[in-house]
Design a protein around this motif. Structure first.
Motif, short mmCIF file in Angstrom:
data_model
loop_
_atom_site.label_atom_id
_atom_site.label_comp_id
_atom_site.label_asym_id
_atom_site.label_seq_id
_atom_site.Cartn_x
_atom_site.Cartn_y
_atom_site.Cartn_z
N PRO A 153 -21.19 12.20 -2.49
CA PRO A 153 -21.46 11.42 -1.28
C PRO A 153 -20.30 10.48 -0.93
N VAL A 154 -20.18 10.20 0.36
CA VAL A 154 -19.23 9.21 0.87
C VAL A 154 -20.03 8.19 1.68
N PHE A 155 -19.65 6.90 1.58
CA PHE A 155 -20.46 5.84 2.15
C PHE A 155 -19.67 5.03 3.17
N ASP A 156 -20.37 4.61 4.23
CA ASP A 156 -19.79 3.67 5.19
C ASP A 156 -19.99 2.25 4.65
N THR A 157 -18.90 1.53 4.53
CA THR A 157 -18.91 0.19 3.94
C THR A 157 -18.03 -0.73 4.78
N PRO A 158 -18.02 -2.04 4.48
CA PRO A 158 -17.08 -2.94 5.17
C PRO A 158 -15.61 -2.58 4.92
N PHE A 159 -15.35 -1.67 3.98
CA PHE A 159 -13.98 -1.24 3.66
C PHE A 159 -13.68 0.15 4.22
N GLY A 160 -14.54 0.61 5.13
CA GLY A 160 -14.39 1.95 5.66
C GLY A 160 -15.16 2.96 4.83
N ARG A 161 -14.76 4.21 4.93
CA ARG A 161 -15.42 5.28 4.19
C ARG A 161 -14.97 5.23 2.73
N VAL A 162 -15.93 5.10 1.82
CA VAL A 162 -15.64 4.91 0.40
C VAL A 162 -16.29 6.03 -0.41
N GLY A 183 -13.69 11.92 4.92
CA GLY A 183 -13.13 10.71 5.50
C GLY A 183 -12.90 9.56 4.54
N ALA A 184 -13.10 9.77 3.23
CA ALA A 184 -12.89 8.68 2.27
C ALA A 184 -11.40 8.37 2.15
N LYS A 185 -11.07 7.08 2.16
CA LYS A 185 -9.69 6.63 1.96
C LYS A 185 -9.57 5.67 0.78
N LEU A 186 -10.71 5.14 0.34
CA LEU A 186 -10.75 4.25 -0.82
C LEU A 186 -11.73 4.82 -1.83
N CYS A 249 -4.55 0.71 -7.31
CA CYS A 249 -3.30 1.44 -7.05
C CYS A 249 -3.35 2.14 -5.70
N ALA A 250 -2.16 2.49 -5.21
CA ALA A 250 -2.01 3.08 -3.89
C ALA A 250 -0.77 3.96 -3.88
N PRO A 251 -0.67 4.86 -2.91
CA PRO A 251 0.55 5.66 -2.80
C PRO A 251 1.75 4.76 -2.50
N TYR A 252 2.93 5.28 -2.76
CA TYR A 252 4.21 4.57 -2.62
C TYR A 252 4.43 3.55 -3.74
N VAL A 253 3.41 2.71 -4.02
CA VAL A 253 3.64 1.58 -4.93
C VAL A 253 3.03 1.78 -6.32
N GLY A 254 2.12 2.76 -6.49
CA GLY A 254 1.43 2.90 -7.76
C GLY A 254 0.52 1.70 -7.98
N PRO A 255 0.45 1.17 -9.22
CA PRO A 255 -0.44 0.02 -9.46
C PRO A 255 0.04 -1.23 -8.73
N ILE A 256 -0.82 -1.78 -7.89
CA ILE A 256 -0.53 -3.06 -7.25
C ILE A 256 -0.79 -4.19 -8.24
N VAL A 257 -1.81 -4.00 -9.06
CA VAL A 257 -2.09 -4.89 -10.18
C VAL A 257 -2.59 -4.01 -11.32
N ASP A 272 -3.58 -3.72 0.84
CA ASP A 272 -3.20 -3.44 2.23
C ASP A 272 -3.42 -1.96 2.50
N MET A 273 -4.48 -1.64 3.22
CA MET A 273 -4.80 -0.24 3.49
C MET A 273 -3.82 0.43 4.44
N GLN A 274 -2.89 -0.35 5.01
CA GLN A 274 -1.85 0.27 5.83
C GLN A 274 -0.95 1.17 4.98
N ILE A 275 -0.86 0.86 3.68
CA ILE A 275 -0.09 1.73 2.78
C ILE A 275 -0.64 3.15 2.82
N VAL A 276 -1.96 3.26 2.83
CA VAL A 276 -2.61 4.58 2.86
C VAL A 276 -2.26 5.31 4.16
N GLU A 277 -2.29 4.57 5.28
CA GLU A 277 -1.98 5.21 6.56
C GLU A 277 -0.50 5.61 6.64
#
Length: 308
Positions: A153-162, A183-186, A249-257, A272-277
Protein backbone atom coordinates in the motif's frame (compact mmCIF):
# COMPACT_ATOMS: atom_id res chain seq x y z
CA UNK A 1 9.83 23.88 -5.43
CA UNK A 2 9.20 20.74 -3.42
CA UNK A 3 8.86 21.21 0.36
CA UNK A 4 11.46 20.63 3.06
CA UNK A 5 10.41 18.49 6.01
CA UNK A 6 11.99 18.18 9.45
CA UNK A 7 12.37 14.47 10.23
CA UNK A 8 13.42 12.74 13.48
CA UNK A 9 14.99 9.31 13.18
CA UNK A 10 15.20 7.52 16.53
CA UNK A 11 17.67 4.70 17.20
CA UNK A 12 16.27 2.92 20.23
CA UNK A 13 17.57 -0.01 22.26
CA UNK A 14 14.47 -2.06 23.14
CA UNK A 15 14.90 -3.67 26.54
CA UNK A 16 13.68 -7.27 26.03
CA UNK A 17 9.97 -7.63 26.89
CA UNK A 18 9.86 -4.41 28.96
CA UNK A 19 7.05 -2.97 26.87
CA UNK A 20 5.94 -0.07 29.08
CA UNK A 21 9.52 1.00 29.81
CA UNK A 22 10.35 0.95 26.10
CA UNK A 23 7.23 2.96 25.30
CA UNK A 24 8.08 5.62 27.86
CA UNK A 25 11.59 5.94 26.48
CA UNK A 26 10.24 6.21 22.94
CA UNK A 27 7.72 8.83 24.06
CA UNK A 28 10.50 10.90 25.64
CA UNK A 29 12.42 10.87 22.36
CA UNK A 30 9.29 11.87 20.44
CA UNK A 31 8.53 14.75 22.79
CA UNK A 32 12.12 15.94 22.40
CA UNK A 33 11.79 15.71 18.61
CA UNK A 34 8.61 17.77 18.73
CA UNK A 35 10.35 20.48 20.76
CA UNK A 36 12.98 20.64 17.99
CA UNK A 37 10.27 21.24 15.43
CA UNK A 38 10.18 17.76 13.89
CA UNK A 39 7.11 16.99 11.78
CA UNK A 40 7.69 13.23 11.75
CA UNK A 41 9.33 10.80 14.19
CA UNK A 42 10.25 7.24 13.19
CA UNK A 43 11.11 4.39 15.60
CA UNK A 44 12.71 0.98 14.92
CA UNK A 45 11.10 -2.40 14.34
CA UNK A 46 10.26 -4.44 17.49
CA UNK A 47 10.90 -1.32 19.56
CA UNK A 48 8.40 -2.33 22.28
CA UNK A 49 9.49 -5.93 22.78
CA UNK A 50 12.84 -6.62 21.15
CA UNK A 51 12.81 -9.93 19.23
CA UNK A 52 12.57 -12.98 21.52
CA UNK A 53 9.85 -15.08 19.90
CA UNK A 54 10.80 -18.26 21.76
CA UNK A 55 10.41 -16.65 25.15
CA UNK A 56 7.15 -17.83 26.78
CA UNK A 57 6.33 -14.21 27.65
CA UNK A 58 6.73 -12.89 24.09
CA UNK A 59 3.17 -13.55 22.93
CA UNK A 60 1.81 -12.19 26.18
CA UNK A 61 3.77 -8.98 25.61
CA UNK A 62 2.11 -8.61 22.18
CA UNK A 63 -1.45 -9.07 23.43
CA UNK A 64 -1.97 -5.41 24.43
CA UNK A 65 -0.92 -3.97 21.08
CA UNK A 66 -4.13 -1.94 20.70
CA UNK A 67 -3.41 -0.08 23.95
CA UNK A 68 0.01 1.03 22.69
CA UNK A 69 -1.27 1.99 19.27
CA UNK A 70 -3.82 4.22 20.98
CA UNK A 71 -1.09 5.67 23.22
CA UNK A 72 0.90 6.66 20.14
CA UNK A 73 -2.20 8.20 18.58
CA UNK A 74 -2.71 10.30 21.70
CA UNK A 75 0.99 11.22 21.78
CA UNK A 76 0.92 12.34 18.13
CA UNK A 77 -2.02 14.63 18.88
CA UNK A 78 -0.44 15.92 22.08
CA UNK A 79 2.86 16.77 20.40
CA UNK A 80 1.41 17.78 17.01
CA UNK A 81 3.78 15.37 15.25
CA UNK A 82 3.34 12.48 12.83
CA UNK A 83 4.65 9.18 14.19
CA UNK A 84 5.66 5.88 12.65
CA UNK A 85 6.01 3.83 15.86
CA UNK A 86 8.44 1.36 14.36
CA UNK A 87 6.54 -1.89 14.24
CA UNK A 88 4.10 -3.22 16.77
CA UNK A 89 3.77 -7.00 16.96
CA UNK A 90 0.09 -7.87 17.18
CA UNK A 91 -1.33 -11.09 18.60
CA UNK A 92 -4.54 -12.14 16.83
CA UNK A 93 -6.78 -15.14 17.39
CA UNK A 94 -10.01 -16.35 15.80
CA UNK A 95 -11.57 -15.90 19.22
CA UNK A 96 -11.49 -12.12 18.65
CA UNK A 97 -14.61 -12.66 16.55
CA UNK A 98 -16.26 -14.82 19.20
CA UNK A 99 -18.60 -12.77 21.38
CA UNK A 100 -17.99 -15.13 24.31
CA UNK A 101 -14.28 -14.27 24.39
CA UNK A 102 -13.57 -17.84 25.54
CA UNK A 103 -10.51 -19.47 23.97
CA UNK A 104 -10.95 -23.07 22.89
CA UNK A 105 -8.23 -25.55 21.97
CA UNK A 106 -8.96 -24.83 18.31
CA UNK A 107 -8.60 -21.09 18.89
CA UNK A 108 -5.22 -21.54 20.54
CA UNK A 109 -3.84 -23.16 17.39
CA UNK A 110 -5.11 -20.29 15.23
CA UNK A 111 -3.07 -17.57 16.91
CA UNK A 112 -1.23 -15.28 14.52
CA UNK A 113 1.51 -12.73 15.11
CA UNK A 114 1.59 -9.82 12.69
CA UNK A 115 4.50 -7.38 12.48
CA UNK A 116 2.79 -4.09 11.68
CA UNK A 117 3.96 -0.57 10.85
CA UNK A 118 1.49 2.32 11.20
CA UNK A 119 1.60 5.90 9.95
CA UNK A 120 -0.12 8.14 12.50
CA UNK A 121 -0.89 11.76 11.61
CA UNK A 122 -0.25 14.74 13.88
CA UNK A 123 -3.97 14.69 14.72
CA UNK A 124 -3.79 11.07 15.88
CA UNK A 125 -5.44 9.61 12.79
CA UNK A 126 -4.10 6.37 11.31
CA UNK A 127 -3.27 7.18 7.69
CA UNK A 128 -1.60 3.91 6.77
CA UNK A 129 -0.92 0.35 7.89
CA UNK A 130 1.55 -2.18 6.51
CA UNK A 131 2.09 -5.80 7.57
CA UNK A 132 5.65 -7.01 6.94
CA UNK A 133 5.80 -9.09 3.78
CA UNK A 134 9.36 -10.40 3.40
CA UNK A 135 10.12 -12.36 6.58
CA UNK A 136 13.72 -13.10 7.53
CA UNK A 137 14.25 -16.84 7.06
CA UNK A 138 13.00 -19.38 9.59
CA UNK A 139 13.82 -16.92 12.37
CA UNK A 140 10.68 -14.95 11.50
CA UNK A 141 8.75 -17.35 9.26
CA UNK A 142 8.36 -19.76 12.14
CA UNK A 143 6.55 -17.11 14.21
CA UNK A 144 5.08 -14.33 12.06
CA UNK A 145 2.36 -14.29 9.41
CA UNK A 146 3.38 -12.43 6.24
CA UNK A 147 1.12 -10.10 4.25
CA UNK A 148 2.10 -12.44 1.40
CA UNK A 149 0.41 -11.55 -1.89
CA UNK A 150 -1.36 -8.43 -0.59
CA UNK A 151 -0.32 -5.40 -2.65
CA UNK A 152 2.14 -2.96 -1.11
CA UNK A 153 0.00 0.00 0.00
CA UNK A 154 0.89 3.67 -0.53
CA UNK A 155 -0.57 6.38 1.70
CA UNK A 156 -1.47 10.04 1.30
CA UNK A 157 0.21 11.95 4.13
CA UNK A 158 1.33 15.52 4.93
CA UNK A 159 4.62 14.45 3.25
CA UNK A 160 2.95 13.38 0.01
CA UNK A 161 2.62 9.79 -1.13
CA UNK A 162 4.49 7.56 1.33
CA UNK A 163 5.40 3.88 1.20
CA UNK A 164 6.39 1.80 4.21
CA UNK A 165 8.63 -1.26 4.31
CA UNK A 166 10.06 -3.23 7.23
CA UNK A 167 13.65 -4.45 7.62
CA UNK A 168 14.30 -7.35 5.20
CA UNK A 169 11.88 -5.80 2.68
CA UNK A 170 14.81 -3.51 1.87
CA UNK A 171 16.48 -6.38 -0.01
CA UNK A 172 13.73 -6.59 -2.62
CA UNK A 173 13.73 -3.86 -5.30
CA UNK A 174 10.35 -5.09 -6.52
CA UNK A 175 8.76 -3.72 -3.35
CA UNK A 176 10.07 -0.23 -4.08
CA UNK A 177 9.06 -0.36 -7.74
CA UNK A 178 5.53 -1.44 -6.87
CA UNK A 179 5.10 1.63 -4.69
CA UNK A 180 7.01 4.01 -6.97
CA UNK A 181 4.45 3.11 -9.64
CA UNK A 182 1.76 4.31 -7.21
CA UNK A 183 3.43 7.67 -6.73
CA UNK A 184 5.52 7.09 -3.58
CA UNK A 185 8.53 9.41 -3.27
CA UNK A 186 9.31 8.92 0.43
CA UNK A 187 9.88 5.50 2.03
CA UNK A 188 9.88 4.84 5.77
CA UNK A 189 11.67 1.66 6.90
CA UNK A 190 11.61 0.61 10.58
CA UNK A 191 14.25 -2.09 11.13
CA UNK A 192 15.76 -4.50 13.63
CA UNK A 193 18.89 -5.43 11.64
CA UNK A 194 21.92 -6.73 13.48
CA UNK A 195 25.51 -7.47 12.53
CA UNK A 196 24.83 -11.05 13.60
CA UNK A 197 22.34 -11.51 10.76
CA UNK A 198 25.37 -12.34 8.62
CA UNK A 199 26.45 -15.98 8.28
CA UNK A 200 29.66 -17.25 9.91
CA UNK A 201 31.26 -17.43 6.47
CA UNK A 202 30.38 -13.80 5.81
CA UNK A 203 31.53 -12.63 9.23
CA UNK A 204 34.85 -14.40 8.68
CA UNK A 205 35.38 -12.27 5.59
CA UNK A 206 34.08 -9.04 7.10
CA UNK A 207 32.69 -8.62 10.66
CA UNK A 208 30.94 -5.46 9.44
CA UNK A 209 29.38 -7.07 6.37
CA UNK A 210 25.82 -6.14 7.38
CA UNK A 211 26.83 -2.49 7.80
CA UNK A 212 28.17 -2.55 4.24
CA UNK A 213 24.89 -4.14 3.13
CA UNK A 214 22.79 -1.45 4.81
CA UNK A 215 24.79 1.61 3.76
CA UNK A 216 25.16 0.51 0.14
CA UNK A 217 21.59 -0.72 -0.26
CA UNK A 218 19.95 2.37 1.22
CA UNK A 219 21.88 4.74 -1.02
CA UNK A 220 21.34 2.51 -4.07
CA UNK A 221 17.58 2.39 -3.49
CA UNK A 222 17.46 6.19 -3.37
CA UNK A 223 19.28 6.52 -6.68
CA UNK A 224 17.55 3.70 -8.55
CA UNK A 225 14.07 4.91 -7.55
CA UNK A 226 14.67 8.68 -7.28
CA UNK A 227 13.20 8.61 -3.78
CA UNK A 228 14.13 9.50 -0.20
CA UNK A 229 14.33 7.02 2.68
CA UNK A 230 13.92 7.32 6.45
CA UNK A 231 15.59 4.25 7.98
CA UNK A 232 15.27 3.68 11.74
CA UNK A 233 17.23 0.72 13.11
CA UNK A 234 17.64 -0.59 16.65
CA UNK A 235 20.79 0.29 18.55
CA UNK A 236 22.28 -1.20 21.68
CA UNK A 237 25.35 -1.80 23.80
CA UNK A 238 28.65 -2.34 21.94
CA UNK A 239 29.59 -5.96 21.42
CA UNK A 240 25.97 -7.17 21.39
CA UNK A 241 25.65 -7.24 17.60
CA UNK A 242 23.47 -4.17 17.11
CA UNK A 243 24.07 -2.53 13.75
CA UNK A 244 22.44 0.88 14.24
CA UNK A 245 23.26 3.14 11.24
CA UNK A 246 19.82 4.78 11.30
CA UNK A 247 19.75 7.43 8.61
CA UNK A 248 17.81 9.71 6.32
CA UNK A 249 19.13 9.44 2.78
CA UNK A 250 18.40 10.76 -0.69
CA UNK A 251 19.77 10.56 -4.22
CA UNK A 252 22.83 12.68 -5.06
CA UNK A 253 23.82 13.07 -1.40
CA UNK A 254 23.38 9.61 0.15
CA UNK A 255 22.94 9.86 3.94
CA UNK A 256 21.91 13.37 4.98
CA UNK A 257 22.31 12.22 8.57
CA UNK A 258 23.63 8.86 9.83
CA UNK A 259 23.71 7.70 13.42
CA UNK A 260 26.46 5.55 14.91
CA UNK A 261 26.91 1.83 14.68
CA UNK A 262 25.16 0.82 17.89
CA UNK A 263 24.38 3.49 20.51
CA UNK A 264 20.91 4.88 21.20
CA UNK A 265 20.20 8.35 19.94
CA UNK A 266 18.14 10.63 17.77
CA UNK A 267 18.84 12.94 14.86
CA UNK A 268 16.53 15.67 13.58
CA UNK A 269 17.28 16.65 10.01
CA UNK A 270 15.83 18.80 7.24
CA UNK A 271 14.85 16.63 4.27
CA UNK A 272 14.62 18.76 1.12
CA UNK A 273 12.35 16.80 -1.21
CA UNK A 274 13.53 18.96 -4.11
CA UNK A 275 16.54 16.61 -4.21
CA UNK A 276 14.16 13.83 -5.25
CA UNK A 277 12.66 15.97 -8.02
CA UNK A 278 16.09 17.05 -9.27
CA UNK A 279 17.23 13.42 -9.39
CA UNK A 280 14.13 12.37 -11.30
CA UNK A 281 14.66 15.20 -13.80
CA UNK A 282 18.13 13.79 -14.42
CA UNK A 283 17.56 10.02 -14.31
CA UNK A 284 13.90 9.80 -15.47
CA UNK A 285 13.36 6.55 -13.53
CA UNK A 286 9.75 7.19 -12.58
CA UNK A 287 9.00 8.52 -16.05
CA UNK A 288 10.29 5.29 -17.62
CA UNK A 289 8.28 3.15 -15.20
CA UNK A 290 5.13 5.04 -16.20
CA UNK A 291 5.58 4.38 -19.92
CA UNK A 292 2.97 2.16 -21.51
CA UNK A 293 5.62 0.29 -23.50
CA UNK A 294 8.05 -0.15 -20.59
CA UNK A 295 9.90 -3.40 -21.24
CA UNK A 296 10.25 -4.52 -17.61
CA UNK A 297 6.55 -5.14 -17.08
CA UNK A 298 7.06 -8.58 -15.56
CA UNK A 299 6.08 -10.78 -12.65
CA UNK A 300 7.93 -13.60 -10.93
CA UNK A 301 5.73 -16.69 -11.17
CA UNK A 302 6.08 -20.41 -10.66
CA UNK A 303 5.28 -20.92 -14.31
CA UNK A 304 8.22 -19.09 -15.84
CA UNK A 305 11.33 -20.82 -17.10
CA UNK A 306 13.89 -18.88 -15.06
CA UNK A 307 16.11 -20.67 -12.57
CA UNK A 308 16.52 -18.47 -9.50
Amino acid sequence: MAPTHKIAVIQLHPKPLHVEQNFQKAANFIRAASLQGAELAVLPEYHLTNWLPNDPKFKESCANWKDYLEKYQALAKECNICIVPGTIVELHTDAEHDSTGILTKEDETSERLLNVAYFISNTGEILGKYVKKNLWGDIERGHLTSSSHDPHPVFDTPFGRVGMLVCWDLAFPEAFREMIAQGAKLFIIPTFWTLNDCSPKGLARNPSAEAVFLDSMLTARCFENTCAIVFANAGGPPGKGYAGLSQVCAPYVGPIVRLGSCAEGMAVVDLDMQIVEDAEENYQVRADLARGDWHYDYRHTKDNDSKL
